[in-house]
Design a protein around this motif. Structure first.
Motif, PDB file in Angstrom:
ATOM      1  N   ALA A   1       1.071  -1.174  -0.324  1.00 57.05           N
ATOM      2  CA  ALA A   1       0.400  -0.157   0.271  1.00 57.05           C
ATOM      3  C   ALA A   1       0.631   0.876  -0.037  1.00 57.05           C
ATOM      4  O   ALA A   1       0.242   2.600  -0.148  1.00 57.05           O
ATOM      5  CB  ALA A   1      -1.526  -0.153   1.494  1.00 57.05           C
ATOM      6  N   SER A   2       2.157   1.163  -0.799  1.00 60.42           N
ATOM      7  CA  SER A   2       3.121   2.056  -0.139  1.00 60.42           C
ATOM      8  C   SER A   2       2.832   2.939  -1.298  1.00 60.42           C
ATOM      9  O   SER A   2       3.495   4.262  -1.773  1.00 60.42           O
ATOM     10  CB  SER A   2       4.801   1.933   0.224  1.00 60.42           C
ATOM     11  N   ASN A   3       1.842   2.558  -2.108  1.00 59.85           N
ATOM     12  CA  ASN A   3       1.507   3.392  -3.616  1.00 59.85           C
ATOM     13  C   ASN A   3       0.360   3.639  -3.818  1.00 59.85           C
ATOM     14  O   ASN A   3      -0.258   4.303  -4.227  1.00 59.85           O
ATOM     15  CB  ASN A   3       1.926   2.985  -4.991  1.00 59.85           C
ATOM     16  N   ILE A   4      -0.266   4.270  -2.931  1.00 59.47           N
ATOM     17  CA  ILE A   4      -1.639   5.029  -2.575  1.00 59.47           C
ATOM     18  C   ILE A   4      -1.623   6.195  -1.240  1.00 59.47           C
ATOM     19  O   ILE A   4      -1.418   6.009  -0.375  1.00 59.47           O
ATOM     20  CB  ILE A   4      -2.488   3.211  -2.277  1.00 59.47           C
ATOM     21  N   CYS A   5      -2.602   6.592  -1.597  1.00 61.08           N
ATOM     22  CA  CYS A   5      -2.114   8.326  -1.164  1.00 61.08           C
ATOM     23  C   CYS A   5      -3.178   8.989  -1.416  1.00 61.08           C
ATOM     24  O   CYS A   5      -4.321   8.161  -2.329  1.00 61.08           O
ATOM     25  CB  CYS A   5      -1.010   9.226  -1.723  1.00 61.08           C
ATOM     26  N   GLY A   6      -4.029  10.103  -0.848  1.00 61.37           N
ATOM     27  CA  GLY A   6      -5.077  10.894  -1.408  1.00 61.37           C
ATOM     28  C   GLY A   6      -5.661  11.577  -0.013  1.00 61.37           C
ATOM     29  O   GLY A   6      -5.405  12.218   0.477  1.00 61.37           O
ATOM     30  N   GLY A   7      -7.088  11.610  -0.445  1.00 62.71           N
ATOM     31  CA  GLY A   7      -7.561  13.506   0.341  1.00 62.71           C
ATOM     32  C   GLY A   7      -9.310  13.185   0.167  1.00 62.71           C
ATOM     33  O   GLY A   7      -9.626  13.046  -0.824  1.00 62.71           O
ATOM     34  N   ILE A   8      -9.510  14.008   1.509  1.00 66.00           N
ATOM     35  CA  ILE A   8     -11.015  13.915   1.335  1.00 66.00           C
ATOM     36  C   ILE A   8     -11.754  15.181   1.551  1.00 66.00           C
ATOM     37  O   ILE A   8     -10.656  15.811   1.667  1.00 66.00           O
ATOM     38  CB  ILE A   8     -11.569  13.402   3.076  1.00 66.00           C
ATOM     39  N   VAL A   9     -12.040  15.566   0.124  1.00 65.40           N
ATOM     40  CA  VAL A   9     -12.958  17.135   0.414  1.00 65.40           C
ATOM     41  C   VAL A   9     -13.457  17.767   0.813  1.00 65.40           C
ATOM     42  O   VAL A   9     -13.448  17.095   2.238  1.00 65.40           O
ATOM     43  CB  VAL A   9     -13.308  17.120  -1.073  1.00 65.40           C
ATOM     44  N   SER A  10     -12.477  18.433   1.787  1.00 64.67           N
ATOM     45  CA  SER A  10     -13.729  19.514   2.434  1.00 64.67           C
ATOM     46  C   SER A  10     -14.018  20.619   1.918  1.00 64.67           C
ATOM     47  O   SER A  10     -13.509  22.160   0.682  1.00 64.67           O
ATOM     48  CB  SER A  10     -12.724  19.791   3.122  1.00 64.67           C
ATOM     49  N   THR A  11     -15.431  21.587   2.539  1.00 66.98           N
ATOM     50  CA  THR A  11     -16.311  22.182   1.568  1.00 66.98           C
ATOM     51  C   THR A  11     -17.344  22.456   2.588  1.00 66.98           C
ATOM     52  O   THR A  11     -17.908  21.909   3.569  1.00 66.98           O
ATOM     53  CB  THR A  11     -17.240  21.757   0.519  1.00 66.98           C
ATOM     54  N   PHE A  12     -16.965  24.060   3.002  1.00 69.73           N
ATOM     55  CA  PHE A  12     -17.434  24.731   3.724  1.00 69.73           C
ATOM     56  C   PHE A  12     -18.157  26.308   3.216  1.00 69.73           C
ATOM     57  O   PHE A  12     -17.675  27.036   2.662  1.00 69.73           O
ATOM     58  CB  PHE A  12     -16.662  25.294   5.031  1.00 69.73           C
ATOM     59  N   VAL A  13     -19.733  26.359   3.576  1.00 67.61           N
ATOM     60  CA  VAL A  13     -20.448  27.526   3.284  1.00 67.61           C
ATOM     61  C   VAL A  13     -20.675  27.803   3.989  1.00 67.61           C
ATOM     62  O   VAL A  13     -21.793  27.094   4.900  1.00 67.61           O
ATOM     63  CB  VAL A  13     -21.535  27.367   2.266  1.00 67.61           C
ATOM     64  N   ASP A  14     -20.830  29.291   4.842  1.00 70.35           N
ATOM     65  CA  ASP A  14     -21.594  29.693   6.230  1.00 70.35           C
ATOM     66  C   ASP A  14     -21.334  28.749   7.723  1.00 70.35           C
ATOM     67  O   ASP A  14     -21.979  28.423   8.224  1.00 70.35           O
ATOM     68  CB  ASP A  14     -22.940  30.214   5.687  1.00 70.35           C
ATOM     69  N   ASN A  15     -19.988  28.144   7.116  1.00 66.26           N
ATOM     70  CA  ASN A  15     -19.087  27.621   8.292  1.00 66.26           C
ATOM     71  C   ASN A  15     -20.121  26.495   8.688  1.00 66.26           C
ATOM     72  O   ASN A  15     -19.924  25.476   9.746  1.00 66.26           O
ATOM     73  CB  ASN A  15     -19.352  28.290   9.555  1.00 66.26           C
ATOM     74  N   GLU A  16     -20.903  25.900   7.412  1.00 67.06           N
ATOM     75  CA  GLU A  16     -21.940  24.666   7.587  1.00 67.06           C
ATOM     76  C   GLU A  16     -20.871  23.605   6.867  1.00 67.06           C
ATOM     77  O   GLU A  16     -21.031  23.880   5.064  1.00 67.06           O
ATOM     78  CB  GLU A  16     -23.453  24.905   7.092  1.00 67.06           C
ATOM     79  N   ARG A  17     -21.010  22.573   7.046  1.00 70.66           N
ATOM     80  CA  ARG A  17     -20.086  21.144   6.235  1.00 70.66           C
ATOM     81  C   ARG A  17     -21.585  21.269   5.213  1.00 70.66           C
ATOM     82  O   ARG A  17     -22.213  20.812   5.148  1.00 70.66           O
ATOM     83  CB  ARG A  17     -20.182  19.578   6.709  1.00 70.66           C
ATOM     84  N   GLN A  18     -21.026  21.155   3.731  1.00 71.71           N
ATOM     85  CA  GLN A  18     -21.909  20.749   2.497  1.00 71.71           C
ATOM     86  C   GLN A  18     -20.913  19.908   1.595  1.00 71.71           C
ATOM     87  O   GLN A  18     -19.472  19.701   2.002  1.00 71.71           O
ATOM     88  CB  GLN A  18     -21.588  22.495   1.213  1.00 71.71           C
ATOM     89  N   PRO A  19     -21.805  18.798   0.782  1.00 70.59           N
ATOM     90  CA  PRO A  19     -21.494  17.633  -0.071  1.00 70.59           C
ATOM     91  C   PRO A  19     -20.267  18.119  -1.030  1.00 70.59           C
ATOM     92  O   PRO A  19     -20.141  19.409  -1.312  1.00 70.59           O
ATOM     93  CB  PRO A  19     -22.414  17.552  -0.636  1.00 70.59           C
ATOM     94  N   GLY A  20     -19.615  17.448  -0.907  1.00 72.86           N
ATOM     95  CA  GLY A  20     -18.115  17.047  -2.134  1.00 72.86           C
ATOM     96  C   GLY A  20     -18.492  16.505  -3.307  1.00 72.86           C
ATOM     97  O   GLY A  20     -19.096  15.651  -3.316  1.00 72.86           O
ATOM     98  N   TYR A  21     -18.304  17.472  -4.403  1.00 75.91           N
ATOM     99  CA  TYR A  21     -18.712  17.477  -5.836  1.00 75.91           C
ATOM    100  C   TYR A  21     -17.569  16.744  -6.099  1.00 75.91           C
ATOM    101  O   TYR A  21     -16.585  17.488  -6.283  1.00 75.91           O
ATOM    102  CB  TYR A  21     -19.356  17.938  -6.933  1.00 75.91           C
ATOM    103  N   ILE A  22     -17.651  15.906  -7.353  1.00 70.86           N
ATOM    104  CA  ILE A  22     -16.649  15.230  -7.962  1.00 70.86           C
ATOM    105  C   ILE A  22     -17.065  15.059  -9.233  1.00 70.86           C
ATOM    106  O   ILE A  22     -17.683  14.620  -9.715  1.00 70.86           O
ATOM    107  CB  ILE A  22     -15.895  13.717  -7.715  1.00 70.86           C
ATOM    108  N   PHE A  23     -15.757  16.226  -9.953  1.00 68.37           N
ATOM    109  CA  PHE A  23     -15.982  16.362 -11.540  1.00 68.37           C
ATOM    110  C   PHE A  23     -15.052  15.523 -12.607  1.00 68.37           C
ATOM    111  O   PHE A  23     -14.378  15.351 -12.335  1.00 68.37           O
ATOM    112  CB  PHE A  23     -15.688  18.633 -11.861  1.00 68.37           C
ATOM    113  N   SER A  24     -16.267  14.417 -13.158  1.00 62.82           N
ATOM    114  CA  SER A  24     -14.752  13.995 -14.187  1.00 62.82           C
ATOM    115  C   SER A  24     -15.792  13.190 -15.226  1.00 62.82           C
ATOM    116  O   SER A  24     -16.985  13.343 -14.872  1.00 62.82           O
ATOM    117  CB  SER A  24     -14.921  11.953 -12.618  1.00 62.82           C
ATOM    118  N   GLU A  25     -14.852  13.099 -16.036  1.00 62.17           N
ATOM    119  CA  GLU A  25     -15.772  12.746 -17.595  1.00 62.17           C
ATOM    120  C   GLU A  25     -16.971  13.247 -18.305  1.00 62.17           C
ATOM    121  O   GLU A  25     -17.710  12.858 -18.673  1.00 62.17           O
ATOM    122  CB  GLU A  25     -16.402  11.584 -17.142  1.00 62.17           C
ATOM    123  N   GLY A  26     -16.936  15.259 -17.549  1.00 61.88           N
ATOM    124  CA  GLY A  26     -17.973  15.772 -18.243  1.00 61.88           C
ATOM    125  C   GLY A  26     -19.594  15.625 -17.372  1.00 61.88           C
ATOM    126  O   GLY A  26     -20.241  15.856 -17.771  1.00 61.88           O
TER     127      GLY A  26
END
Length: 314
Positions: free
Chosen positions: A77-102
């Motif tokens: 697993a030494s070739n695996i990395c990444g992160g969880i997206v963070s989105t805040f609007v007016d101090n409230e956690r909102q869903p994170g959207y992933i844009f891919s393949e149009g």
């Protein structure tokens, strides 16, 4: 400030990118072998980068199953990395959207595989441990109910006792360090909320784990960042791109010096740098054994394209 940052990668040789998107994770969990399927994709020798939405804690819990499967099957697993997206609007956690393949994906995580590249990963904490060691005597998921048999809420209350404005973010200066049986650091857990009865953190814990308070100081964080960057540079050599996944809480505790971390990476690696702030960072644990979801860390991956044999291109 509001804005969009984009990274465009041009390969000069035969490197390739493959993207796997997995929207609607909650529905997919009905497939009991789904974690095994994801582990199979991650078993590739290529660089695997994971970009995920927190999905109200569903992804971190699912990721734990994937990590456990990788360890059980002795998959590198030494070739695996990444992160969880963070989105805040007016101090409230909102869903994170992933844009891919149009398309726009919700409740999603993606795996980006880079084939034909050389890479090196680094993980920076920049913390030092202090105070007594506690054992999680009751806890599950993101919740610690008891420390050494006492209702866990006593710890954050004690930390905030003499602070006039008892903002939960102040607890980010004192994350919990998860220790192995030798007392060595495995991962960090950032406080999310607390009551008199429990502590909630941003990534899963396990009953029986030993934890200790850590202290974060900007100078220590940046010193560790530089050491990690130098180590990555020494192992990889020339880098053509650096990608950084850095915790939102880490940026908070860096205060007005947050920009210095990116500058250090860029200077030491001598490469363009791209990335985003996270609510969880993916990399091996500090013991280099099991893939972990970290908090309050910075994951750096330096990349260069492999040169085709017989090609005159550089």
């Amino acid at each position: 400030s509001n804005g969009v940052t984009a990274c465009f990668i041009w390969f000069e040789h035969s490197a390739e990118v493959k993207i796997f998107n997995f929207p609607n994770l909650e529905r997919r969990l009905k497939d009991k072998k789904f974690a095994e399927k994801i582990a199979s994709i991650l078993s590739s020798d290529n660089l695997n980068m994971i970009i995920a939405d927190y999905i109200k804690g569903i992804f971190p819990l699912f990721f734990k199953k994937v990590s456990t499967f990788l360890e059980r099957e002795n998959i590198n697993a030494s070739n695996i990395c990444g992160g969880i997206v963070s989105t805040f609007v007016d101090n409230e956690r909102q869903p994170g959207y992933i844009f891919s393949e149009g398309r726009i994906f919700e409740n999603c995580f993606s795996i980006i595989q880079l084939k034909g590249v050389k890479f090196e990963l680094g993980l920076s904490t920049g913390i030092f441990k202090r105070g007594p060691i506690y054992q999680i005597t009751s806890g599950k998921g993101f919740f610690i109910y008891e420390l050494d048999g006492k209702p866990a809420g006593f710890l954050p209350k004690a930390l905030l006792k003499h602070i006039e404005r008892k903002k939960k973010e102040y607890l980010w200066y004192t994350p919990l360090a998860i220790l192995n049986e030798k007392g060595e650091l495995l991962a960090l857990r950032t406080f999310k909320s607390f009551t008199n009865r429990y502590i909630e953190v941003w990534a899963p814990i396990e009953q029986g784990q030993k934890v200790k308070l850590a202290v974060v100081i900007p100078e220590e964080i940046l010193r560790d960042t530089e050491e990690v960057a130098k180590n990555v540079k020494e192992k990889l050599g020339t880098a053509e791109l650096a990608i950084n996944f850095s915790c939102t809480a880490r940026q908070y505790t860096l205060e007005n010096r947050a920009g210095e971390e990116v500058e250090i990476y860029a200077k030491v690696l001598n490469a363009p740098i791209f990335g985003y702030f996270t609510h969880g960072e993916i990399a091996l644990g500090m013991d280099k054994r099991k893939l972990k979801l970290h908090n309050q860390t910075s994951v750096i991956v330096a990349i260069r394209e492999e040169k085709d044999e017989g090609s005159g291109k550089v």
